[in-house]
Design an enzyme around this catalytic site. Structure first.
Site, PDB file in Angstrom:
ATOM      1  N   PRO A  92       0.830  -1.213   0.000  1.00  0.00           N
ATOM      2  CA  PRO A  92       0.000   0.000   0.000  1.00  0.00           C
ATOM      3  C   PRO A  92       0.863   1.261   0.000  1.00  0.00           C
ATOM      4  O   PRO A  92       1.928   1.272   0.604  1.00  0.00           O
ATOM      5  CB  PRO A  92      -0.791  -0.084   1.309  1.00  0.00           C
ATOM      6  CG  PRO A  92      -0.421  -1.345   1.966  1.00  0.00           C
ATOM      7  CD  PRO A  92       0.674  -2.006   1.207  1.00  0.00           C
ATOM      8  N   GLU A  93       0.384   2.298  -0.661  1.00  0.00           N
ATOM      9  CA  GLU A  93       1.106   3.561  -0.674  1.00  0.00           C
ATOM     10  C   GLU A  93       0.607   4.428   0.493  1.00  0.00           C
ATOM     11  O   GLU A  93      -0.344   4.066   1.187  1.00  0.00           O
ATOM     12  CB  GLU A  93       0.937   4.230  -2.039  1.00  0.00           C
ATOM     13  CG  GLU A  93       1.339   3.248  -3.148  1.00  0.00           C
ATOM     14  CD  GLU A  93       1.856   3.860  -4.434  1.00  0.00           C
ATOM     15  OE1 GLU A  93       2.166   5.049  -4.451  1.00  0.00           O
ATOM     16  OE2 GLU A  93       1.969   3.103  -5.413  1.00  0.00           O
ATOM     17  N   LYS A 111       4.706   5.110   5.176  1.00  0.00           N
ATOM     18  CA  LYS A 111       4.008   3.833   5.235  1.00  0.00           C
ATOM     19  C   LYS A 111       3.958   3.261   6.654  1.00  0.00           C
ATOM     20  O   LYS A 111       3.623   2.095   6.845  1.00  0.00           O
ATOM     21  CB  LYS A 111       4.673   2.851   4.269  1.00  0.00           C
ATOM     22  CG  LYS A 111       4.592   3.360   2.817  1.00  0.00           C
ATOM     23  CD  LYS A 111       5.281   2.431   1.846  1.00  0.00           C
ATOM     24  CE  LYS A 111       5.187   3.011   0.427  1.00  0.00           C
ATOM     25  NZ  LYS A 111       5.862   2.149  -0.556  1.00  0.00           N
ATOM     26  N   ARG A 140      11.847  -3.251  -9.176  1.00  0.00           N
ATOM     27  CA  ARG A 140      10.422  -2.931  -9.285  1.00  0.00           C
ATOM     28  C   ARG A 140      10.100  -2.564 -10.728  1.00  0.00           C
ATOM     29  O   ARG A 140      10.940  -2.028 -11.444  1.00  0.00           O
ATOM     30  CB  ARG A 140      10.055  -1.746  -8.370  1.00  0.00           C
ATOM     31  CG  ARG A 140      10.289  -1.997  -6.885  1.00  0.00           C
ATOM     32  CD  ARG A 140       9.391  -3.069  -6.296  1.00  0.00           C
ATOM     33  NE  ARG A 140       7.981  -2.751  -6.391  1.00  0.00           N
ATOM     34  CZ  ARG A 140       7.310  -2.059  -5.464  1.00  0.00           C
ATOM     35  NH1 ARG A 140       7.919  -1.631  -4.389  1.00  0.00           N
ATOM     36  NH2 ARG A 140       6.019  -1.816  -5.608  1.00  0.00           N
TER      37      ARG A 140
END
Ligand SMILES: [Zn+2]
Length: 270
Positions: free
Chosen positions: A2-3, A52, A259
């Site tokens: 999640p951001e 985060k 990524r």
């Protein structure tokens, strides 16, 4: 993973349901049982999100529950009495009106206030926090040979930005993701920062990531809406090989720092 907008939403959701009242705290899975027993019956005093990292505040002598969801962590909320535990619930909060179940976090640990501050001090500025100092991020970016796409994902440079926001903000400003940080000028950085503040606030409000400008929405363009598990209307994220919404050229993808990176080579030239 999640951001930051998800974590800020969670901070607000926990506060709205539990702050200011004694809360039952337990760990049906057992891994957090000793600490949960210490906190049980105490009031939740407040919540904080830094990038985060989520912190649930308890009276000063107890401290903060520090939560980092990592790749697999999830929180579920519900109303009424907590249901019988299903699965591996690390931390459960309940007050009769609401319950919250945390499963699979990377981190769930009790911290003192100093320890919480130390975690925050290691992070770059978070565009969603009112106390964020974008100069601190510019200081690192403007001295780095690393690609701007890598820097935007580095939580020590800027906190809370993940793979979607980094791809989208670079697209929106026509910046090639491979450009070294020190190659950006201040105006480009300030535009990116200001945009991240707006986009991420919108993400908190809507609970999903939408980054297309009004002229590129499905309605404006007469195109079908995007169908993707990862949320809303975007320009390049997970759109490899599809047509760019601005120039109609193919969206590119590559791996950078393990990524997936997405960009439009025409709109974001070298
Ligand atoms: Zn394009």
């Amino acid at each position: 993973m999640p951001e930051g907008h998800v974590i800020h939403r969670l901070a607000a959701d926990y506060a709205e349901r539990f702050a200011g009242r004694p809360v039952r705290v337990d760990s049906p899975q057992g891994k957090f049982a000793d600490t949960a027993a210490l906190l049980d019956g105490q009031p939740l005093t407040g919540t904080e999100a830094h990038g985060k990292h989520l912190f649930l505040g308890f009276p000063e002598l107890l401290g903060w529950v520090h939560i980092h969801l990592g790749l697999y962590g999830k929180v579920a909320f519900g109303t009424g009495p907590a249901p019988a535990p299903v699965g591996q619930i690390r931390l459960r909060l309940a007050n009769g009106d609401h319950w919250a179940e945390l499963r699979g976090p990377n981190t769930c640990a009790l911290r003192t206030d100093d320890e919480r501050a130390a975690v925050a001090a290691r992070l770059g500025p978070d565009p969603l926090r009112a106390d964020a100092d974008p100069e601190a991020a510019w200081h690192r970016v403007s001295r780095s040979r690393s690609a701007i796409a890598t820097l935007l994902m580095d939580q020590q440079v800027i906190a809370g930005v993940g793979n979607v926001y980094r791809a989208e903000v670079l697209f929106r400003h026509g910046i090639d993701p491979h450009r070294p940080g020190r190659d950006l000028n201040r105006a480009e950085w300030e535009a990116c920062w200001t945009d991240l503040v707006l986009l991420m606030r919108e993400g908190v409000r809507l609970g999903r990531i939408d980054t297309v400008r009004p002229e590129h929405t499905p309605e404006a363009m007469g195109r079908p809406p995007r169908v993707d598990d990862h949320g809303g209307e975007v320009y390049v994220y997970r759109r490899a090989g599809q047509s760019c919404l601005v120039c109609a050229g193919p969206v590119a993808t590559a791996t950078l720092a393990a990524r997936n990176l997405f960009w439009c080579p025409r709109c974001q030239p070298r």
